[in-house]
Design an enzyme around this catalytic site. Structure first.
Site, PDB file in Angstrom:
ATOM      1  N   GLU A  37       0.840  -1.205   0.000  1.00 37.19           N
ATOM      2  CA  GLU A  37       0.000   0.000   0.000  1.00 37.19           C
ATOM      3  C   GLU A  37       0.871   1.248   0.000  1.00 37.19           C
ATOM      4  O   GLU A  37       2.086   1.190   0.213  1.00 37.19           O
ATOM      5  CB  GLU A  37      -0.891   0.022   1.256  1.00 37.19           C
ATOM      6  N   HIS A  72       0.169   5.768   1.044  1.00 38.31           N
ATOM      7  CA  HIS A  72      -0.763   6.750   1.591  1.00 38.31           C
ATOM      8  C   HIS A  72       0.004   8.018   1.904  1.00 38.31           C
ATOM      9  O   HIS A  72       1.239   8.037   1.844  1.00 38.31           O
ATOM     10  CB  HIS A  72      -1.459   6.205   2.849  1.00 38.31           C
ATOM     11  N   HIS A 118       4.952   6.598   8.353  1.00 41.54           N
ATOM     12  CA  HIS A 118       5.156   5.615   9.432  1.00 41.54           C
ATOM     13  C   HIS A 118       6.569   5.774   9.980  1.00 41.54           C
ATOM     14  O   HIS A 118       7.515   5.968   9.193  1.00 41.54           O
ATOM     15  CB  HIS A 118       5.079   4.178   8.924  1.00 41.54           C
ATOM     16  N   HIS A 133       4.922   0.382   0.284  1.00 39.25           N
ATOM     17  CA  HIS A 133       5.576  -0.388   1.344  1.00 39.25           C
ATOM     18  C   HIS A 133       4.825  -1.688   1.616  1.00 39.25           C
ATOM     19  O   HIS A 133       3.611  -1.769   1.450  1.00 39.25           O
ATOM     20  CB  HIS A 133       5.737   0.422   2.632  1.00 39.25           C
ATOM     21  N   CYS A 150       5.018   0.606  15.289  1.00 39.08           N
ATOM     22  CA  CYS A 150       4.770   1.522  14.171  1.00 39.08           C
ATOM     23  C   CYS A 150       4.003   2.727  14.695  1.00 39.08           C
ATOM     24  O   CYS A 150       2.935   2.577  15.278  1.00 39.08           O
ATOM     25  CB  CYS A 150       3.981   0.820  13.076  1.00 39.08           C
TER      26      CYS A 150
HETATM   27 MN    MN Z   1       0.986   1.726   5.725  1.00 41.00          MN
END
Ligand code: MN
Length: 147
Positions: A61, A63, A67, A101, A115
Site C-alpha cells: 500500500e 498513503h 510511518h 511499502h 509503528c
Molecule cells: Mn501503511
C-alpha cells in the site's frame, strides 16, 4: 487508555487487546495489531505493535501519512519505495508519504515491530493494475511483493 503498560510476556501488554490487522480482505496474511498508546491533541500520535507470523506479510500500500517503524521481534524484510530492506531487532526505518511499502516475516519466528502514525490519517491505497505493472518492472520488487 493507560499511560504505563506492563509487558506480560510474549509481546502482549496489560490491558491491550489483540486486534485484527485490518477489517477488510486478503491483501495480507497472518498479522495482528495492538494499539499501545494514543496521544491527544497536543501529541496526536498512535504507537502500535504489529506482529507478522512466519510466512506472513502486510498489505502492499501507500498513503499520505508517514510511518516510523522499529523492529522489536525477529527478522523480516520490507519494501520501502524501490528498496528492499533486511530487518532485524532494533532496526528502524520510516515510510515517507506516498511510498509503496510492504513488510514480510523472515525465518520461522514471528516478526514484530512498533509503528507510529498520526491519529488523523488518510486511508491506504492499493496499487492499481497499472501501478503493479510499473512496480514489477523492477525485478527485485517483482520477486518480493505479495498481493
Ligand atoms: Mn501503511
Amino acid at each position: 487508555m493507560k499511560t504505563a503498560l506492563q509487558h506480560l510476556g510474549d509481546f502482549r501488554w496489560n490491558g491491550v487487546d489483540l486486534l485484527k490487522y485490518k477489517e477488510e480482505d486478503g491483501t495480507f496474511k497472518s498479522i495482528t495489531r495492538q494499539v499501545l498508546l494514543k496521544g491527544d491533541q497536543g501529541f496526536p500520535i498512535e504507537m502500535r505493535y504489529f506482529e507478522i507470523g512466519p510466512g506472513g506479510h502486510s498489505t502492499l500500500e501507500r498513503h499520505e501519512h508517514t510511518h516510523f517503524v522499529m523492529v522489536i521481534r525477529g527478522k523480516g524484510k520490507a519494501l520501502v519505495g524501490d528498496e528492499i530492506v533486511d530487518l532485524a531487532e532494533l532496526d528502524v526505518f520510516s515510510v515517507p508519504p506516498q511510498t509503496w511499502h510492504q513488510l514480510q516475516a523472515g525465518g520461522d519466528q514471528p516478526f514484530g515491530f512498533l509503528c507510529m502514525v498520526a491519529n488523523e490519517r488518510d486511508r491506504p491505497h492499493r496499487p492499481t493494475a497499472e501501478e503493479l505493472v510499473e512496480l514489477r518492472k523492477n525485478p527485485s520488487i517483482a520477486a518480493f511483493i505479495r498481493s
